[in-house]
Scaffold this active site. Sequence first.
Site, mmCIF file in Angstrom:
data_model
loop_
_atom_site.group_PDB
_atom_site.id
_atom_site.type_symbol
_atom_site.label_atom_id
_atom_site.label_comp_id
_atom_site.label_asym_id
_atom_site.label_seq_id
_atom_site.Cartn_x
_atom_site.Cartn_y
_atom_site.Cartn_z
ATOM 1 N N PRO A 89 0.818 -1.222 0.000
ATOM 2 C CA PRO A 89 0.000 0.000 0.000
ATOM 3 C C PRO A 89 0.853 1.273 0.000
ATOM 4 O O PRO A 89 0.344 2.339 -0.339
ATOM 5 C CB PRO A 89 -0.831 -0.104 1.286
ATOM 6 C CG PRO A 89 -0.163 -1.141 2.114
ATOM 7 C CD PRO A 89 0.608 -2.030 1.189
ATOM 8 N N GLU A 116 1.360 -7.917 8.689
ATOM 9 C CA GLU A 116 1.754 -6.509 8.796
ATOM 10 C C GLU A 116 2.581 -6.072 7.593
ATOM 11 O O GLU A 116 2.951 -4.905 7.470
ATOM 12 C CB GLU A 116 2.572 -6.277 10.069
ATOM 13 C CG GLU A 116 1.729 -6.161 11.324
ATOM 14 C CD GLU A 116 0.660 -5.085 11.206
ATOM 15 O OE1 GLU A 116 1.003 -3.928 10.891
ATOM 16 O OE2 GLU A 116 -0.529 -5.398 11.433
ATOM 17 N N ARG A 154 -4.761 -8.223 -20.373
ATOM 18 C CA ARG A 154 -5.659 -7.820 -21.460
ATOM 19 C C ARG A 154 -4.977 -6.900 -22.464
ATOM 20 O O ARG A 154 -5.500 -6.645 -23.545
ATOM 21 C CB ARG A 154 -6.942 -7.194 -20.918
ATOM 22 C CG ARG A 154 -6.762 -5.977 -20.063
ATOM 23 C CD ARG A 154 -7.982 -5.769 -19.195
ATOM 24 N NE ARG A 154 -9.200 -5.726 -19.994
ATOM 25 C CZ ARG A 154 -9.563 -4.680 -20.733
ATOM 26 N NH1 ARG A 154 -8.823 -3.614 -20.780
ATOM 27 N NH2 ARG A 154 -10.691 -4.708 -21.423
ATOM 28 N N ASP A 169 -10.464 1.932 -24.522
ATOM 29 C CA ASP A 169 -10.869 1.913 -23.113
ATOM 30 C C ASP A 169 -10.549 3.214 -22.389
ATOM 31 O O ASP A 169 -9.642 3.931 -22.758
ATOM 32 C CB ASP A 169 -10.094 0.817 -22.364
ATOM 33 C CG ASP A 169 -10.754 -0.540 -22.495
ATOM 34 O OD1 ASP A 169 -11.921 -0.585 -22.895
ATOM 35 O OD2 ASP A 169 -10.081 -1.527 -22.181
#
Length: 255
Positions: A89, A116, A154, A169
């Site tokens: 993150p 963690e 993709r 897209d």
Amino acid sequence: MKIDIVTIFPGMVGAPLAEGIVGRAIGRGLVDLQVHDLRDYTTDRHRVVDDMPFGGGPGMVLKPEPLFRAVDEIRARRGQPDAIVLTSPDGRRFTHRDAERLSALGHVAILCGRYEGVDERVRLALATEALSIGDYVVSGGELPALVIVDAIARLVPGVVGDDESVARDTFARGLLDFPQYTRPAEFRGMRVPDVLLSGHHREIERWRRREALARTLERRPDLLEQLQLDDDDKALLQELRRERERSGASGEGRA
Ligand code: SAH
């Protein structure tokens, strides 16, 4: 292209990637995916992959040895990956540009954290980059790895049948996609815009371009700043901005 995923929950990534577009790409040999169980790279009887953090504090941390050993094994069996991605993150935010960059490589390995997080030495000496899928924390790197692999796969040539649809897209052109409609032409009192039923291809193209610009201006004006627009687009955009000023739009508007 080759993709390797290292995780303590192989079932969590293997099954979803066996379905849909990615599943087909694997079936057709366009993507060569291997999922590695991190526990297979432990050396103790209990197959331990985690340990307590030095310095104390709650939770457990993924140990470095099994991850380094897993990547050594991938190198030996499958060759040196061009990128070794640590899901994290606090990594750089994963974008469509990253998907394009990674999909152009021959071999990408993805390491899934848990608990963690991961011993910092994995990031310092094993991973070539750390990527985050957004500003929130999920319980492990498996869902982020699925997001990354799907977005990459993709874009591999031949995976999505109609090359056009990938090129068009959202984000591929730097703009949000235009709205799509299908039958019926009228549903619960809502009619499909007339131009789409008109059969005038030039007008349809222009309407779509205008709608894509309008949506981007309304929902993601930040994207417009990074974009090279041609003169037609600039004129359309100016018209849209004037319209917005006239109607007093200020960012509320359509959802
Ligand atoms: N304590 C860490 C969170 C660990 S979450 C912190 O506060 O930063 C456990 C694992 O889930 C991470 O090691 C990572 O591999 C994965 N993960 C969680 N959220 C993620 C995100 N937004 N993007 C990518 N990986 C994520």
